[in-house]
Every structure is written in C-alpha cells, then in structure tokens.
Design a protein around this motif. Sequence first.
Motif, PDB file in Angstrom:
ATOM      1  N   LYS A  91       0.817  -1.216   0.000  1.00 61.57           N
ATOM      2  CA  LYS A  91       0.000   0.000   0.000  1.00 61.57           C
ATOM      3  C   LYS A  91       0.852   1.267   0.000  1.00 61.57           C
ATOM      4  O   LYS A  91       0.427   2.298  -0.541  1.00 61.57           O
ATOM      5  CB  LYS A  91      -0.972  -0.020   1.180  1.00 61.57           C
ATOM      6  CG  LYS A  91      -2.086  -1.042   1.001  1.00 61.57           C
ATOM      7  CD  LYS A  91      -3.197  -0.866   2.006  1.00 61.57           C
ATOM      8  CE  LYS A  91      -4.357  -1.797   1.678  1.00 61.57           C
ATOM      9  NZ  LYS A  91      -5.506  -1.598   2.591  1.00 61.57           N
ATOM     10  N   LEU A  92       2.031   1.227   0.612  1.00 62.65           N
ATOM     11  CA  LEU A  92       2.957   2.355   0.473  1.00 62.65           C
ATOM     12  C   LEU A  92       3.390   2.487  -0.983  1.00 62.65           C
ATOM     13  O   LEU A  92       3.496   3.588  -1.521  1.00 62.65           O
ATOM     14  CB  LEU A  92       4.181   2.150   1.369  1.00 62.65           C
ATOM     15  CG  LEU A  92       4.006   2.378   2.868  1.00 62.65           C
ATOM     16  CD1 LEU A  92       5.258   1.933   3.622  1.00 62.65           C
ATOM     17  CD2 LEU A  92       3.696   3.840   3.179  1.00 62.65           C
ATOM     18  N   GLU A  93       3.630   1.356  -1.609  1.00 64.39           N
ATOM     19  CA  GLU A  93       4.071   1.335  -3.003  1.00 64.39           C
ATOM     20  C   GLU A  93       2.998   1.892  -3.937  1.00 64.39           C
ATOM     21  O   GLU A  93       3.296   2.653  -4.864  1.00 64.39           O
ATOM     22  CB  GLU A  93       4.417  -0.101  -3.404  1.00 64.39           C
ATOM     23  CG  GLU A  93       5.027  -0.255  -4.780  1.00 64.39           C
ATOM     24  CD  GLU A  93       5.449  -1.694  -5.031  1.00 64.39           C
ATOM     25  OE1 GLU A  93       6.522  -1.891  -5.604  1.00 64.39           O
ATOM     26  OE2 GLU A  93       4.701  -2.622  -4.654  1.00 64.39           O
ATOM     27  N   SER A  94       1.752   1.546  -3.684  1.00 63.21           N
ATOM     28  CA  SER A  94       0.663   1.982  -4.555  1.00 63.21           C
ATOM     29  C   SER A  94       0.144   3.381  -4.222  1.00 63.21           C
ATOM     30  O   SER A  94      -0.639   3.956  -4.989  1.00 63.21           O
ATOM     31  CB  SER A  94      -0.502   0.989  -4.460  1.00 63.21           C
ATOM     32  OG  SER A  94      -1.083   1.024  -3.157  1.00 63.21           O
ATOM     33  N   GLY A  95       0.548   3.922  -3.068  1.00 67.68           N
ATOM     34  CA  GLY A  95       0.053   5.223  -2.644  1.00 67.68           C
ATOM     35  C   GLY A  95      -1.234   5.160  -1.856  1.00 67.68           C
ATOM     36  O   GLY A  95      -1.814   6.192  -1.514  1.00 67.68           O
ATOM     37  N   GLU A  96      -1.705   3.953  -1.528  1.00 61.53           N
ATOM     38  CA  GLU A  96      -2.923   3.807  -0.731  1.00 61.53           C
ATOM     39  C   GLU A  96      -2.696   4.210   0.723  1.00 61.53           C
ATOM     40  O   GLU A  96      -3.647   4.536   1.439  1.00 61.53           O
ATOM     41  CB  GLU A  96      -3.429   2.373  -0.790  1.00 61.53           C
ATOM     42  CG  GLU A  96      -3.890   1.930  -2.167  1.00 61.53           C
ATOM     43  CD  GLU A  96      -4.234   0.457  -2.192  1.00 61.53           C
ATOM     44  OE1 GLU A  96      -5.318   0.093  -1.703  1.00 61.53           O
ATOM     45  OE2 GLU A  96      -3.409  -0.340  -2.700  1.00 61.53           O
ATOM     46  N   LEU A  97      -1.446   4.160   1.174  1.00 64.02           N
ATOM     47  CA  LEU A  97      -1.058   4.662   2.492  1.00 64.02           C
ATOM     48  C   LEU A  97       0.035   5.700   2.333  1.00 64.02           C
ATOM     49  O   LEU A  97       0.896   5.584   1.447  1.00 64.02           O
ATOM     50  CB  LEU A  97      -0.546   3.521   3.380  1.00 64.02           C
ATOM     51  CG  LEU A  97      -1.550   2.539   3.958  1.00 64.02           C
ATOM     52  CD1 LEU A  97      -0.824   1.463   4.762  1.00 64.02           C
ATOM     53  CD2 LEU A  97      -2.592   3.238   4.840  1.00 64.02           C
ATOM     54  N   ASP A  98       0.001   6.708   3.209  1.00 61.68           N
ATOM     55  CA  ASP A  98       1.074   7.701   3.252  1.00 61.68           C
ATOM     56  C   ASP A  98       2.110   7.339   4.311  1.00 61.68           C
ATOM     57  O   ASP A  98       3.310   7.530   4.120  1.00 61.68           O
ATOM     58  CB  ASP A  98       0.497   9.082   3.564  1.00 61.68           C
ATOM     59  CG  ASP A  98      -0.544   9.509   2.551  1.00 61.68           C
ATOM     60  OD1 ASP A  98      -0.249   9.447   1.339  1.00 61.68           O
ATOM     61  OD2 ASP A  98      -1.661   9.890   2.974  1.00 61.68           O
ATOM     62  N   VAL A  99       1.614   6.844   5.433  1.00 65.93           N
ATOM     63  CA  VAL A  99       2.452   6.488   6.585  1.00 65.93           C
ATOM     64  C   VAL A  99       2.056   5.089   7.037  1.00 65.93           C
ATOM     65  O   VAL A  99       0.877   4.731   6.995  1.00 65.93           O
ATOM     66  CB  VAL A  99       2.252   7.490   7.751  1.00 65.93           C
ATOM     67  CG1 VAL A  99       3.157   7.140   8.929  1.00 65.93           C
ATOM     68  CG2 VAL A  99       2.510   8.922   7.280  1.00 65.93           C
ATOM     69  N   ALA A 100       3.043   4.298   7.469  1.00 67.62           N
ATOM     70  CA  ALA A 100       2.750   2.950   7.960  1.00 67.62           C
ATOM     71  C   ALA A 100       3.581   2.655   9.192  1.00 67.62           C
ATOM     72  O   ALA A 100       4.736   3.078   9.293  1.00 67.62           O
ATOM     73  CB  ALA A 100       3.019   1.911   6.876  1.00 67.62           C
TER      74      ALA A 100
END
Length: 291
Positions: free
Chosen positions: A53-62
Amino acid sequence: MKTDKMDTLKVGGVPEHFNLPWRLAIEEQLFEASGKSLIWEDQPMGTGQMVKKLESGELDVAVLLTEGITKAILEDGLKAKILQVYVTSPLHWGIHVPFQSDIRTFDDLKDQTFAISRYGSGSHLMTYVKADQEEWDTNTLQFNVIGDVEGGMQSLEKNESQAFLWEKYTTHPYTEKGRCRYIDEVVTPWPCFVIAVREDLCGSEKEFLNEICTIVGKRAFAMKNSENVIELISNRYDLRSGQVANWLIETDWNYDMKSYTEEIENTIHYLVKLGLISKAKVENWESKLFC
C-alpha cells in the motif's frame, strides 16, 4: 518535482495493542492544531500488506515491522523511508501449531509448512530467524501464504500448515479457544516497529511528520503510565488483564524520538546473513533507509 502539501494523511498499522497510542491521539484530535488530519486504517494482513500500500500510494504512513520495511527498501527497492523507531523493545513471536497435533518442539517442525501472511512479512522473516538460531538449513523452509491471523488459524485447523508465527499476546485468545497451541517463541534481535513514509513526502511533509512522531511518542508515554491502562487495553483488544500487565512490562515506545541507527544496522547485518538482503544493496544504507 515538489509534492503539494497534503491536508490529510492516511496512516496504517496492525489492529493490535501496540498501536493504541495512535488511535488515542487521533480520537483526542491531538493532530488538529497543525491544520491537518490523520485517517487511521487497520491493516490486518500486516507488514507485507502495508509495503504494497505504500508502493501503490494507498497509504502515506505505515507502522510496520523493522525487518520487513528494511528488506523492502534495501532489497526490493520500495520508494519509502523510515522516519524513526516506534516500539523500541523486541517483539515476542509465538510459535503456534494445530491444537490436536503431536508437535511439541520447534525441532518437530523440520520439513513442515509454515503459514505466513505474505512473503516479506514478519511471520515469514522471523521463521528464518528462528530456523537460523536452531541451525537449520533455511533453504529447506516451506511456506503457505494465508493473509492474516484468521487465515493462519484456519490453515492450522485444516492442517494446510503445521506452524504459524504471530505476536503471542494477540494470538492468546485463539489458544484459549483451542484453535491452536503455543509451543515456543522467538524474540526479534532488534526494536520491533518503525514508522515509515512514502519517499515523496520526506521533503514536503517532513516537519509535520516529525511533529506526528513527537505527539505519538508523548501519547504512548502517557498511556503506559496511566492508572487505567491495563483495563483500557484489556477491553479494547479482548485480552486478559494479566496478559496485558506482562505485555506492558516487555514493551516500550520511542518516547523521546531517539535515534536507533546502531540497532537498524544490526537488523541489516542479520538479514544479510540470512540471505534476505544482498550485500551489494547495503552500500550507503543510511541514505537509502532514513527520511
């Protein structure tokens, strides 16, 4: 190209007690003074899911496992950076087997199949760590991808997998219900959770990202020292108060935004030793890893 400032940041982490400081800070609107808002999204499938999701932009911070994000950035080329260590203490991974099986020790699991949430996840990488500690040939390890903790339970019950590694307090309710049996544990040789961010936000949002870390660290300190913390965690996460008390003794957060560069370097050396990161990818690792 400079990234435009964002009004809302999407933050993800496992729906477990480690991340209660985040949930409380958001519920108490501690970030609102900055003019920004944070949206929390539970990630039950763990670190592997958050990397995607970081890779796809679905998350900004993890908020994810140290070993998983380190491998994803250095070996796999994920465009993300580590902001700081979040939980400074190690994680206690329970080793679970089918409830009715004859398996009693980790050595009984040689040539058996391990359930993992995803490749590159903690359940995957920590199987390597435990196997290495027991001097197994890690090239013989076999895996079954099951998604999340519920998938792990089902995999054990159907005997599609013979072992499953997951945080031992999170799985305690499952052991009490007879869905699996705990036989041992393996402890991470490093601080267990870090806060990571999409690489493109390191410039435009760096000031706010540091502010986030400060707020969460302070909220974690207040939570740990609260008189009702055991009751709070027990009620929210369906854990016995005795389990919560033991977990709190074992767990500390990064209250003061301290740097843990040496500990991250030790993580890298271990992953290289296990063949999970190639030596060539380690050059200039600090500039590759840190925001």
